[in-house]
Design a protein around this motif. Structure first.
Motif: not given
Length: 108
Positions: A33-41
């Motif tokens: 899973y990725l936690v965050g806003e989703g605009g990164g690499h």
């Protein structure tokens, strides 16, 4: 907004912000899973991999239609085709689950 990752495949920690199911698994086969806003690499790499997975699923489906369209196929060929279709279906299901969860979170 506080999201409980526990709703996604049994992960129990709580994190701030949106959670995204990634299109790959960890070494133990568990979801990542990725936690965050989703605009990164990592998010951009996940988008690219999802696109590749969907394209590969389309390719294997076309291959299956051609293969089953008329000629006699061996049991070995059918097993190979079934493995490819099962892998593609697993990938597409994960993409759909990830995108559906993000749509639901965006609507909340």
């Amino acid at each position: 907004m506080n999201h409980a990752i526990g709703k996604l495949s049994g992960v129990t920690e709580e994190h701030q912000g949106p959670v995204r199911l990634l299109p790959w698994s960890g070494p133990d086969g568990k979801p990542c899973y990725l936690v965050g806003e989703g605009g990164g690499h990592v998010s951009r790499v996940a988008d690219e991999i999802e696109g590749v997975q969907l394209g590969m699923a389309d390719d294997i489906l076309g291959h299956a239609e051609d293969m089953l369209g008329g000629r006699q196929v061996t049991s070995r060929e059918l097993r190979f085709l079934a493995r490819g279709l099962a892998d593609a279906l697993r990938d597409v299901r994960r993409v759909a689950e990830s995108r559906g969860a993000r749509l639901a979170a965006a609507g909340a």
